[in-house]
Design an enzyme around this catalytic site. Sequence first.
Site, PDB file in Angstrom:
ATOM      1  N   THR A 303      40.929  31.859  32.114  1.00 29.24           N
ATOM      2  CA  THR A 303      42.159  31.082  32.340  1.00 29.24           C
ATOM      3  C   THR A 303      42.389  30.891  33.870  1.00 29.24           C
ATOM      4  O   THR A 303      41.736  31.554  34.798  1.00 29.24           O
ATOM      5  CB  THR A 303      43.483  31.804  31.813  1.00 29.24           C
ATOM      6  N   ASP A 304      43.266  29.917  34.202  1.00 27.29           N
ATOM      7  CA  ASP A 304      43.712  29.659  35.533  1.00 27.29           C
ATOM      8  C   ASP A 304      44.882  30.435  35.836  1.00 27.29           C
ATOM      9  O   ASP A 304      45.531  31.444  34.724  1.00 27.29           O
ATOM     10  CB  ASP A 304      44.064  28.301  35.973  1.00 27.29           C
ATOM     11  N   TRP A 305      45.478  30.945  36.746  1.00 27.86           N
ATOM     12  CA  TRP A 305      46.512  32.001  37.247  1.00 27.86           C
ATOM     13  C   TRP A 305      47.621  32.014  36.497  1.00 27.86           C
ATOM     14  O   TRP A 305      48.557  31.145  36.266  1.00 27.86           O
ATOM     15  CB  TRP A 305      47.005  31.531  38.746  1.00 27.86           C
ATOM     16  N   ASP A 307      48.158  31.487  33.490  1.00 28.71           N
ATOM     17  CA  ASP A 307      48.395  30.163  32.646  1.00 28.71           C
ATOM     18  C   ASP A 307      48.527  30.427  30.953  1.00 28.71           C
ATOM     19  O   ASP A 307      49.422  29.738  30.357  1.00 28.71           O
ATOM     20  CB  ASP A 307      47.419  29.195  32.897  1.00 28.71           C
TER      21      ASP A 307
END
Length: 768
Positions: A303-305, A307
Amino acid sequence: MKKSLIILSAVLLAACAPKGPRAIPADKEVEAKVEKVLKGMTLEEKAGQMVQLNISVLEDETREAIDPAKLDRIIGQYKVGSILNVMNDRCHSREVTAAMVRQIQEKSMEAIGIPCIYGLDMIHGASYLSDGSMYPQEINLAATFNREYARLMGRAMAYETRAAQVAWVFSPVMDLGRDPRWPRVWESYGEDPYLQAQMAREETLAIQGGDPNHIDLEHAAVSIKHFMGYGVPVSGKDRTPAIIAENDLREKFFAPFLACFRAGALTAMVNSASINGIPTHCNALLLSGWVKEQLGWDGMLVTDWADIDNLYKRDHVAADKYEAVEMGINAGIDMIMDPYDPECCNVIVELVKSGRISESRLNDAVRRVLRLKVRLGLFDKPNWDYAYPDFGSEKFARESYAAALESEVLLKNNGILPLKENASILVTGPNANSLRTLNGGWSYTWQGNADEYVPQYNTILEALQRRFPKVTYAPGITYLGNNWKARDWQDEDASGIDAAVKAARGADVIVACIGENTYCETPGNMDDLNLSAKQKELVRKLAATGKPVVLILNEGRPRLIGDIEPLAAAVVDVMLPSNFGADALAALLSGDENFSGKLPFTYSKHINALHTYDYKVTEHRETMAGSYNYDAVMDVQWPFGHGLSYTTFAYKNFVVSAENFKAGDVLTVSVDVTNTGDRSGKEAVLLYSSDLVASLIPDVKRLRGFEKISLEAGETKTVTFQLQASDLAFVGADGRWRLEEGDFRLSCGGQATQVHCTETKVWDTPNI
Ligand code: BGC
């Protein structure tokens, strides 16, 4: 809400078959090792492998070193499998970074028997090591139209990252920069899918080396990002929703990712925002369908930060953390970047125990994490002793300088450039004496702070002072902001304008260095793409002195200058050329070197007319006959591919091997390019196609090939492209690739010819 999303995804997923060939060939030994480790793991250990935390959870109170008690808790107790980032948002030397990672690895092997995977945002070289090598940002490398620089940067980035005991970079970035308002335009290779795909593929291969199953100690794993459609938020603001037609998604936005998956990209990071109302982090169609099912890709999706949390905290598609984790993992997420919260491990455990996440999905995700670690050789060598003699070397510095030289774009020149040797030059503007602005974000710190870390490199002022005998300096405007939390990067002090104007009166020529202060991601959001009013005022007042003004644009996105451009004698867009960008600029302005960069994006002129070069034919048309005017006007400042030189090039003998073709054919296209000026130069030769009649309104043109060549004065070279006829296909309204019978125009350097496709082909597979 959650259920309907999942059902929708499942329906769409079923529509995606048939499956494509494997993106990365399976390796028996790798798979055997993965199975062996998996067998011995507890549920808690499995959950831990699926979680990635930020290094701040391990920092001691000095915020410069690791706290052993925290290590016991995070690695020993929670068994977290991955850590990311730099401490305290400040980069460290290679030595300090390596020592920290070694400590984490030792604990990981002792407590879990599985190595940790550490990931760093190396964006334009070793951008998170204070003594590493930096290259121009990707947007600059795109402007070189030279694949070699993506290769060289990728190679150095992997090598230096490995030298710091880290084996994973969150690079390359391949979000199409198709909306100039978006604050991350500069992180990727421009607006065009083909250019983006070619450069990102080259970088991926260079970072990982030739064999994705066995990455050696000089290479690292990539995380191609951000999958996908992240760069066109409707609002222009970071991490806000995009609306993208499915055919565009497949044809344009997926193209660079597809090229990199096929090149063996081992991991991908997911788009933080949403497409057509579905947050990408729970979009099973894209994550499991397009990537894992259709490509047979066995890599890992991170995932991104934060998210997953965003699914409930921001997007309101989940009611709580449990639901969010369930949705993300069931959609295809393998590793959750949950920066500050190890409790995420327990959430996964509970969801598996209650059957909301199946054992088989859990095991699939963990296999993917383990496979990555095995492929990187981390089980055999969680830490490694290996010599890296080229770390921070002159060799890498020379490459960075060469890339900067080829990336700076001469947009306008009324003859003032090259500057005269003895001219008295006033250097002015907020970007004149800043290394920070030459580098942009992701440079030593998240928001960029090169001035603090590498004062040894030259600013534009310093480089011009070294090259020219008569240089004076009056900044006129200075940037005030340095605090990203206050989002003050746009604040300017314009109290020096009068002093700069006074100094201009005594000069022969004014070099005005304008543009943007540094920013990165959401803090870079803004409300007006125009260059700031104060900087425009500075330029107007300087021009009013009657002295010729050379505008140097140092910016991460094309800030609008339509109203002041006519006041300039010359304009150069240096974008973000990094530590050697100013030296390169001095060599170019003096004429020691020649310009060869071309714009990898459309430079718009009007705020209500932000276009890309591959606009629809209907967006530009003549006035209609009769009493009503239904024309459409495409009026840009400078088009994609624009860039001047001190020499001139003539194109002749544009030849295509066949007039008629079918889908399986390869067309050989060649053109003679002659340097018709009196000095040597480099030229990016760009091949375009136009579909003249199609079942969907066609794009006016599309880039299909590029080559950078070097020509002495008077020299001619023949450039040859092998063009797959299938490259001329597009994705129709039904989501399928199609090449339609009819005429196509091929063009290159003002030459054009027409060819004919003799039959229509529609592909059954989702990708070609
Ligand atoms: C960015 C990513 C980055 C990640 C880790 C996020 O905010 O969107 O590009 O890799 O942080 O630092």
